[in-house]
Design an enzyme around this catalytic site. Structure first.
Site, short mmCIF file in Angstrom:
data_model
loop_
_atom_site.label_atom_id
_atom_site.label_comp_id
_atom_site.label_asym_id
_atom_site.label_seq_id
_atom_site.Cartn_x
_atom_site.Cartn_y
_atom_site.Cartn_z
N HIS A 1 0.95 -1.58 -0.34
CA HIS A 1 -0.23 0.10 0.05
C HIS A 1 0.23 1.39 0.56
O HIS A 1 0.41 2.38 -0.89
CB HIS A 1 -0.55 -0.34 1.39
CG HIS A 1 -2.33 0.92 0.84
ND1 HIS A 1 -2.32 1.64 0.08
CD2 HIS A 1 -3.02 0.22 1.52
CE1 HIS A 1 -3.91 2.04 0.16
NE2 HIS A 1 -4.47 1.28 0.40
N ASP B 1 -2.33 2.09 -3.82
CA ASP B 1 -4.01 2.41 -3.43
C ASP B 1 -4.92 1.07 -3.90
O ASP B 1 -4.46 0.87 -4.63
CB ASP B 1 -4.34 3.16 -4.00
CG ASP B 1 -3.76 4.82 -2.87
OD1 ASP B 1 -2.56 4.26 -2.45
OD2 ASP B 1 -3.73 5.73 -3.28
#
Lengths: 455, 463
Positions: free
Chosen positions: B436, B440
């Protein structure tokens, strides 16, 4: 019907190494070969390529003979003369293999083998008729064969493998060499250099990210500069997608590139050569390669396999090593194959080779890496040879001092590679490599120098 | 006069000994023959006894490792001060204490010891002594400077142990001489580190020479040599050493989770068309012995999807997120004792047939322990499959420095509605883990959607 302790199917490097190893242990041995002793290595690959490349690099060197104080030599290159010489020498080497087997008391059977069951084969003899041969153990060493995929739109008869080039009398005016090699050693580069030397306008293309993906990235530019000096245009990340009568379109990240080509040489597309052998009748599974363990056994304990037929490294040195292991074990001995530290080499100018892994791979595999390089521009022997560039790079890990890889580009660097391969196979720590004493001046000195700098 | 207590030299290959425990407290009086300390070398453990009578003064603590001849303490007369510790003082000291137990016939004498604990002896004397299992430290040297020569060894061999001048120097329980072990230098180093007794390791190198991989195998990890010694059967209570491949996996996986912000998401893929395509290819390629797997289709789909979503084909580093030029797919292969991840290079440009041949070749070599190191590095993304074990969804861990990994479940029966009518379908769940920090959720989901679309319309994989 004939019966032997060990029957080897295939008379290439894996096969004759297996036969000699088994014979040395006292087994009665026969080799079944369908064409000519020596296999792909002797007849179509290593040996003719090496002989032809010697002609090409001698020609390249000859252009600079005046620097050495030698004049009036080497203005022309005749591909026909070079290939004729290669054919003669190949014949000698193949006969040498046959003679060596005979002297050791190894029976040669000329014909095509097919398994009948786990302990017997039918051999369709070349002279006619069929012979049943039984054996306590088999070594399958049938190698691999070239298998080309057609290029849509381009005439199939003008897509050839290196064996065709080996018999050419004149070079075509434009050539595209495709070097997508399974085994990381792009032999296509050698054929590109040879044809460029012979006067062809040559493009060398690979669909892979790099022509030399296993050579340390620091050394790749020097190797590619060497190809440029032969007059070869190199396209990396380019794949032949279609063609017309005279040209090929190559797809690249930046769009299509069109290359003129009277001939396309496909360097090394190989598939295991098992057709007609009916291994499944002996209970052996092929998928498509023959899977073996470190003793070179297949899933059937008394049937061994070695060399290209196993997928291995698709290289002669790996095949010979596996053959020796298979032959030893087939004759009741105990040996294990190790392919991690076999040298790889391209006979270009400058020469280029490596053994083990490069720095980036070593880091990715999680080693605590140290590296050392030595510049051959300062090696007195390299200067005497007239070389301008050359690098030796040693990759080692810190914990035990294990040498993980040695990469070389430069003149006469096969000597360095031989030392490096020995040191790595014998598992000699980098500090001991650094302490090695060589003759002066030699190329080999630079290996110790690079090892000393590894930290 | 002070008598030095030293680490005795036991055999040609002994490089150092560790004083594991003093058996006599500092300052206690000992008689000749009393046990003074316990020591161990790479090969053996033993107790060393006092040859002089007097008060023991310890110069080093328990656990000190020194080369043979290294001084560990002194035997002093009452009231005598402890001498300054000097390495040069080790010369001639070897016979002041005598090894007990274990080892080999020792005759008393004054071997001349060179700096570093090496005993001065001629090469022929060394060879003779080695062949006879004689410890040179106990042989009196008559050559220049006390150097042991051939005649000294011959004499020592001829003299039976019982006739040795001092009863304290005779071994109490003679055993066979230490075996000369053929092993590579790196194997010796690793054995020392792992405390592996090389005499117990089967060698798989030339002439049975012990290699690095053999020592790793003996240290609880037979995975590097599947064709070699069979794997040990582990029993409850055993402690399995974390070494070799196990250690690499442990470090990399733990490091991966510690360093990254990993997020896993799943998606169901309708596999009807892919099942049909694979079935056709299995038939079509059967003559060539080539059998494509679902993994092959997924490797190709993944590589093509990475072309459309370059952010997933990247490395996260201090400098930033580096987008990678090529799509090399690592394919996890379970092997005995762990897993290996051979790499299919440039999977986006390889044909499906080439991918099938390459994954088959690499998986076979990996399982045989024959895969080349160059084939196991450089992946830009990985795929790992648990479908054959009946798992549908899981949370794969990313192979650093990649930013993603795809987990593949099994192909199972599903249900779809055609109007009011339920129809049987083939479904597979894909589990995507992303870093992450680099990617995203939304772009990752879009990427996963592309992989799904390619697998649901698999003719696009045949280009």
């Amino acid at each position: 019907m004939a019966a032997y302790d060990v029957v080897v199917i295939g008379g290439g490097p894996a096969g004759y190494a297996a036969a000699l190893a088994a014979r040395q242990r006292g087994a009665s041995v026969a080799v079944v070969e369908r064409e000519r002793a020596g296999g792909a290595c002797v007849n179509f690959a290593c040996i003719p390529t090496n002989i032809l490349m010697e002609s090409a690099s001698t020609f390249l060197d000859a252009r600079e003979l005046d620097v050495m104080g030698v004049f009036s030599a080497g203005e022309q290159f005749s591909l026909g003369r070079a290939t004729a010489r290669a054919a003669t020498l190949v014949e000698q080497v193949a006969r040498g293999v046959e003679m060596m087997l005979r002297r050791q008391g190894i029976e040669s059977v000329l014909g095509r083998a097919a398994f009948r069951g786990p302990n017997s084969i039918d051999v369709a003899l070349r002279e006619g008729g069929t012979e049943v041969v039984e054996a306590g153990a088999f070594v399958i060493a049938t190698g691999s064969r070239w298998e080309m995929e057609p290029i849509p739109g381009f005439p199939d008869d003008r897509v050839v493998t290196p064996d065709v080039v080996q018999h050419m009398i004149e070079a075509p005016s434009t050539v595209l060499v495709l070097a997508d090699t399974d085994g990381h050693v792009p032999f296509g580069a050698e054929y590109a250099a040879l044809l460029a030397t012979s006067g062809s306008e040559v493009t060398l293309a690979t669909s892979r990210e790099s022509l030399l993906p296993a050579l340390d990235a620091d050394l790749r530019p020097a190797a590619l500069d060497g190809l440029a000096a032969f007059g070869v245009r190199v396209l990396q990340g380019a794949r032949a997608v279609r063609g017309n009568d005279r040209a090929i379109s190559l797809g690249t990240a930046d769009g299509d590139v069109e290359v003129q080509a009277d001939l396309v040489v496909v360097a090394d597309p190989r598939r295991p050569s098992l057709e007609g052998l009916e291994v499944e009748r002996a209970g052996v599974t092929a998928s498509p390669y023959l899977s073996v363990d470190q003793t070179c056994r297949t899933n059937v304990p008394h049937i061994f396999a070695a060399g290209d037929a196993t997928g291995g490294a698709l290289l002669t040195n790996a095949a010979s090593h596996m053959g020796e292991v298979a032959g030893t074990n087939a004759a009741g001995g105990e040996a294990y194959a190790r392919l991690g530290s076999i040298p790889k080499f391209l006979h270009l100018t400058p020469e280029c080779g490596w053994v083990g892994i490069d720095e980036a791979s070593a880091r990715q595999l999680g080693y605590d890496v140290m590296t050392g390089t030595a510049d051959l521009a300062f090696n007195a022997r390299a200067m005497a040879l007239g070389a301008r560039t050359g690098v030796v790079k040693v990759v080692a890990e810190r914990e035990l001092g294990q040498v993980l890889g040695v990469h070389v580009v430069g003149p006469a660097v096969d000597g360095i590679l031989a030392l490096a391969a020995f040191a790595m196979q014998a598992e000699i720590p980098v500090a001991e490599l650094a302490g090695m004493v060589q003759w002066h001046p030699t190329i080999g000195e630079s290996l110790a120098e690079a090892a000393r700098r590894a930290q | 006069m002070a008598t030095e207590i030293v680490i005795p030299k036991l055999g040609m290959t002994m490089e150092k000994g560790t004083l594991t425990e003093w058996l006599v407290p500092d300052g206690q009086e000992v008689a000749v023959g009393d046990l003074v300390f316990h020591m161990e070398t790479e090969k053996i453990e033993m107790e060393v006894e006092a040859e002089a009578a007097g008060i023991v003064r310890q110069a080093v603590p328990n656990g000190t490792t020194l080369p043979p001849g290294g001084i560990v303490g002194y035997i002093l007369a009452a009231g005598e001060p402890m001498p300054a510790l000097s390495p040069a003082a080790t010369a001639g000291a070897a016979a002041s204490v005598a090894p007990v137990a274990n080892s080999v016939p020792v005759s008393a004498g004054t071997a001349s010891m060179l700096e570093g604990g090496r005993i001065a002896a001629s090469p022929i004397a060394r060879r003779l002594a080695r062949e006879a299992g004689l410890v040179l430290a106990g042989v009196a040297g008559t050559g220049p400077g006390g150097r042991i020569v051939e005649a000294d060894v011959t004499a020592a061999i001829a003299a039976p142990p019982a006739a040795a001048p001092s009863p304290a120097t005779a071994p109490r329980t003679p055993v066979s001489p230490p075996r000369e072990v053929l092993a590579s230098p790196l194997a010796r180093r690793l054995a020392e580190r792992f405390k592996v007794d090389l005499a117990t390791v089967p060698g798989t190198g030339p002439n049975g020479r012990i290699t690095l991989a053999d020592v790793e195998g003996a240290a609880g990890h037979p995975v590097d040599q599947p064709g070699g010694a069979p794997a040990e059967q582990h029993r409850p209570g055993d402690i399995i050493p974390v070494r070799g491949m196990r250690r690499v996996i442990a470090q990399r996986m733990h490091g991966s989770l510690q360093e990254m912000a990993q997020l896993t998401m799943g998606i169901d893929v309708g596999m009807g068309a892919a099942v049909d395509l694979r079935g056709r290819l299995v038939e079509q390629w059967a003559g060539q012995g080539l059998r494509p797997t679902y993994t092959d289709l997924i490797v190709k789909a993944l590589a093509l999807a990475l072309c459309d979503h370059p952010l997933l084909n990247a490395e996260f580093s201090e400098e930033g997120i580096r987008l990678l030029e090529h799509r090399h797919i690592g394919v996890a292969v379970a092997v005995e004792g762990g897993l290996l991840v051979p790499v299919v290079r440039d999977a986006d440009v390889l044909t499906l047939r080439e991918i099938a041949a390459e994954t088959n070749r690499l998986a076979g070599l990996a399982r045989a322990g024959l895969v080349l190191p160059d084939d196991m590095a450089g992946q830009t993304f990985s795929v790992t499959t648990l479908g054959a074990s009946g798992v549908d969804f899981f949370t794969p861990i990313i192979n650093p420095p990649n930013v993603g990994i795809l987990g593949v479940g099994g192909v199972r029966d599903g249900v779809a509605w055609e109007g009011d009518r339920p129809v049987r379908t083939s479904v597979m769940t894909l589990s995507l883990t992303i870093d992450h920090r680099a990617v995203d959720g939304a772009p990752a989901a879009a990427f996963l959607g592309t992989v799904r679309d390619l697998l649901e319309s698999p003719y696009r994989l045949m280009s």
